[in-house]
Design an enzyme around this catalytic site. Sequence first.
Site, PDB file in Angstrom:
ATOM      1  NE  ARG A 242      -5.893   2.343  -0.102  1.00 34.99           N
ATOM      2  CZ  ARG A 242      -6.026   3.101   0.961  1.00 34.99           C
ATOM      3  NH1 ARG A 242      -5.100   3.100   1.888  1.00 34.99           N
ATOM      4  NH2 ARG A 242      -7.095   3.859   1.102  1.00 34.99           N
TER       5      ARG A 242
ATOM      6  CG  ASN B   1      -1.803   1.107   1.400  1.00 30.98           C
ATOM      7  OD1 ASN B   1      -1.691   2.096   0.679  1.00 30.98           O
ATOM      8  ND2 ASN B   1      -2.715   1.010   2.356  1.00 30.98           N
TER       9      ASN B   1
END
Length: 374
Positions: free
Chosen positions: A84, A9
């Site tokens: 992500r 992420n």
Amino acid sequence: MTRAVLTLNAGSSSLKVALYPEAGDMPLATGLADRIGPDGHLRLKLPDLHETPRITSHGVAIEAVIDALTLRWPDLDLVAVGHRVVHGGLRETHAPITPDLLTELEALSPFAPLHQPHNLAGIQAAMQAFPGVPQVACFDTAFHRTHPWEADTFALPRRFYDQGVRRYGFHGLSYDYVSSVLPADLTRVVVAHLGNGASMCAIRDGRSIASTMGFSALDGLPMGTRSGQLDPGVLLYLMEQQAMSPAEISDLLYKQSGLLGLSGISNDMRVLEASDAKEAAQAIGYFTLRCAREVAGLAAAMGGIDGLVFCGGIGENSARVRRQICAGLGWMGITLDEARNLAHGPEIGAGGVRVLVVPTNEELVIAKAARGVA
Ligand code: ADP
């Protein structure tokens, strides 16, 4: 062989990582590289703590992660990497990364200029580090593609909707996780993801039907440094009367506003809660009033609610913020049991509408999507 999936992420100056086994919900390792640049630092829990200084770029962070993981598991066999990605446009599902998909996601960067380029940099770094390992992009927007048209559009001439000026909504990985663990009898729920970025989502029967974030990650609630909803006339004034450039306005709205701008003290809720300054209390007051208004507005979009759920760094940890938000919602049947609120849940309501604190887990959603392509 230790077969595992890695989740990444990538933010502007941070990289959150987690390593999951091929099956199961408990990570083998979690970590965060923050202040990426000259002072960058990586901390990985393996479960003993492993620290690496001088993390100067996302690529260096990923190399340090690989070094630490292969030291701990010399037989590590990475079967997939999940990323992500803030903006997936109109995509309704997460997707394996291909050259065509990367081109498509790059074209969406102007829609999320402060997030998307970093997400894509993380993907490029991981593709170099793990050639041949399948990679999957997990979109924060995908969960919201179930919006009905009225909750998806702005009241602009229709051609703008067709050009992509829509309410995409964000934090979808968090909403996906939270809705997957809610009691089945909660069919109309407002989930409040309150962190440095903050939004709320109306979820009916597990599907997003409205959200406070819109076209960009600026809309809706005030945030750590972002303004949240703003009269568009303010933007016209800034351009026409104060001659501010797009870059200056972008910096103002993304980096100098929200809790930081209102308090003049900090973007960090913990700092504001600890402060005696009137401005700190006012900033929290603005934040909680806007939250209460949005809960009511989203409830109206569903004809009422059975549950209100708090998650995110503030939602999970700040009893004061939850108390102040719910103080304005008693008329809707939302009241708190203060002892449970101080204990951070999981059930904190005093009857009527159920009120819950649910620690979110975006990494697990990414890991499951990555397993799907492995
Ligand atoms: P991000 O959107 O960057 O993932 P987080 O979800 O980690 O952010 O949330 C960060 C916010 O949570 C900060 O404003 C921080 O002050 C707040 N926070 C974390 N712990 C507490 C706490 N115990 N009390 C109040 N606020 C907290």
